[in-house]
Scaffold this motif. Structure first.
Motif, PDB file in Angstrom:
ATOM      1  N   ILE A 192       0.932  -1.421   0.105  1.00  0.00           N
ATOM      2  CA  ILE A 192      -0.118   0.130   0.111  1.00  0.00           C
ATOM      3  C   ILE A 192       0.975   1.256  -0.023  1.00  0.00           C
ATOM      4  CG2 ILE A 192      -0.117   0.067   2.584  1.00  0.00           C
ATOM      5  CD1 ILE A 192      -2.954   1.192   1.984  1.00  0.00           C
ATOM      6  N   GLY A 193       0.438   2.075  -0.925  1.00  0.00           N
ATOM      7  CA  GLY A 193       1.338   3.431  -0.956  1.00  0.00           C
ATOM      8  C   GLY A 193       0.884   4.517   0.227  1.00  0.00           C
ATOM      9  N   LEU A 194       1.426   5.551   0.137  1.00  0.00           N
ATOM     10  CA  LEU A 194       1.188   6.519   1.329  1.00  0.00           C
ATOM     11  C   LEU A 194      -0.010   7.210   0.776  1.00  0.00           C
ATOM     12  CD1 LEU A 194       4.611   8.278   1.960  1.00  0.00           C
ATOM     13  CD2 LEU A 194       3.409   6.943   3.322  1.00  0.00           C
ATOM     14  N   ASN A 195      -0.330   7.345  -0.401  1.00  0.00           N
ATOM     15  CA  ASN A 195      -1.744   8.192  -0.879  1.00  0.00           C
ATOM     16  C   ASN A 195      -2.664   7.383  -0.201  1.00  0.00           C
ATOM     17  OD1 ASN A 195      -3.170  10.146  -2.011  1.00  0.00           O
ATOM     18  ND2 ASN A 195      -3.749   8.565  -3.536  1.00  0.00           N
ATOM     19  N   ASP A 196      -2.909   5.934  -0.680  1.00  0.00           N
ATOM     20  CA  ASP A 196      -3.908   4.990  -0.194  1.00  0.00           C
ATOM     21  C   ASP A 196      -4.190   4.880   1.457  1.00  0.00           C
ATOM     22  OD1 ASP A 196      -5.037   4.777  -2.655  1.00  0.00           O
ATOM     23  OD2 ASP A 196      -3.658   3.057  -3.084  1.00  0.00           O
ATOM     24  N   LEU A 197      -2.855   4.831   1.790  1.00  0.00           N
ATOM     25  CA  LEU A 197      -2.830   4.778   3.454  1.00  0.00           C
ATOM     26  C   LEU A 197      -3.235   6.083   4.040  1.00  0.00           C
ATOM     27  CD1 LEU A 197       0.345   3.614   5.294  1.00  0.00           C
ATOM     28  CD2 LEU A 197      -0.908   5.095   6.478  1.00  0.00           C
ATOM     29  N   MET A 198      -3.180   7.167   3.647  1.00  0.00           N
ATOM     30  CA  MET A 198      -3.601   8.384   4.259  1.00  0.00           C
ATOM     31  C   MET A 198      -5.091   8.630   3.920  1.00  0.00           C
ATOM     32  SD  MET A 198      -1.203   9.834   5.909  1.00  0.00           S
ATOM     33  CE  MET A 198      -1.548  11.622   6.021  1.00  0.00           C
ATOM     34  N   LYS A 199      -5.167   8.100   2.676  1.00  0.00           N
ATOM     35  CA  LYS A 199      -6.828   8.189   2.323  1.00  0.00           C
ATOM     36  C   LYS A 199      -7.794   7.285   3.489  1.00  0.00           C
ATOM     37  CE  LYS A 199      -7.793   8.294  -1.866  1.00  0.00           C
ATOM     38  NZ  LYS A 199      -7.839   7.790  -3.049  1.00  0.00           N
ATOM     39  N   GLY A 200      -7.154   6.091   3.808  1.00  0.00           N
ATOM     40  CA  GLY A 200      -7.527   5.078   4.694  1.00  0.00           C
ATOM     41  C   GLY A 200      -7.968   5.777   6.076  1.00  0.00           C
ATOM     42  N   ALA A 201      -6.859   6.775   6.388  1.00  0.00           N
ATOM     43  CA  ALA A 201      -6.952   7.394   7.718  1.00  0.00           C
ATOM     44  C   ALA A 201      -7.764   8.781   7.342  1.00  0.00           C
ATOM     45  CB  ALA A 201      -5.654   7.723   8.068  1.00  0.00           C
ATOM     46  N   GLY A 202      -8.454   8.896   6.366  1.00  0.00           N
ATOM     47  CA  GLY A 202      -9.325  10.111   6.444  1.00  0.00           C
ATOM     48  C   GLY A 202      -8.534  11.413   6.200  1.00  0.00           C
TER      49      GLY A 202
END
Length: 201
Positions: free
Chosen positions: A31-41
């Motif tokens: 998982i990349g940072l963009n998707d990870l941060m998106k998952g955190a809202g």
């Protein structure tokens, strides 16, 4: 608009919590940072205000995942005072745990990846392994006190190895057999109280 210090700390904790689950589910590189941060809202723009790098987050998220594992073990043991090791083995080597990758054991999910990364992450896993072994030390009864840690190491290795292998195969019957064989092996050794156990079904 500036984020308050309290909100920034809350955001940081949220990212660590989400990352601890997503890394266990998908792997560190899955998982990349963009998707990870998106998952955190949150947006990726705020990441480097909270963490030095993805590797920094990996260490902190792994710490969190390992702490959660220790807390889960402690909870299982507390609910089964008569047969704590039996309860822990059955909890860990269960069909449900196979499916719960994101919420499951960080040792089974991420230890192979940690072995190929830097010393900070390996130190985090070393500390987590020792905390899990400390719990097993308290549960294993033996007259040979100096061998308790060896028995704990063997038990943890069996549990983690069986879970890793059971997740690695498509054959459902083989997966269940791996868990069952490991469970029976541990319980038949009578590590928790010296009383005979019936094999797991």
């Amino acid at each position: 608009m500036r984020v308050s210090r309290a909100q920034a700390e809350e955001n940081r904790r949220t990212v660590i919590d989400v990352a601890s689950r997503l890394f266990r589910e998908k792997g560190f590189d899955g998982i990349g940072l963009n998707d990870l941060m998106k998952g955190a809202g949150l947006t990726q723009g705020g990441f480097y205000k909270q963490f030095e790098s993805k590797d920094d987050l990996i260490v902190q998220a792994s710490d969190k995942a390992l702490e959660n594992g220790v807390a889960n073990w402690t909870g299982v043991v507390a609910k089964a005072p008569r047969k704590p090791l039996r309860a822990l083995v059955r909890f860990y080597l269960s069909d449900q745990h196979i499916q719960e990758k994101a919420e499951g054991c960080a040792l089974a999910a991420l230890a192979p990846e940690a072995a190929r990364r830097g010393p900070a992450l390996r130190h985090a896993f070393e500390a987590g392994i020792n905390k899990h072994l400390d719990i097993l030390d308290e549960l294993i009864s033996t007259t040979a006190g100096e061998k308790v840690r060896d028995l704990s190491i063997a038990a943890l290795s069996t549990m983690v190895g069986a879970l890793v292998l059971s997740r690695a195969v498509d054959d459902e019957q083989l997966s269940k057999r791996l868990l069952r064989a490991a469970t029976n092996s541990l319980l038949l050794k009578q590590l928790d109280d010296g009383a005979p156990h019936s094999p797991a079904q």
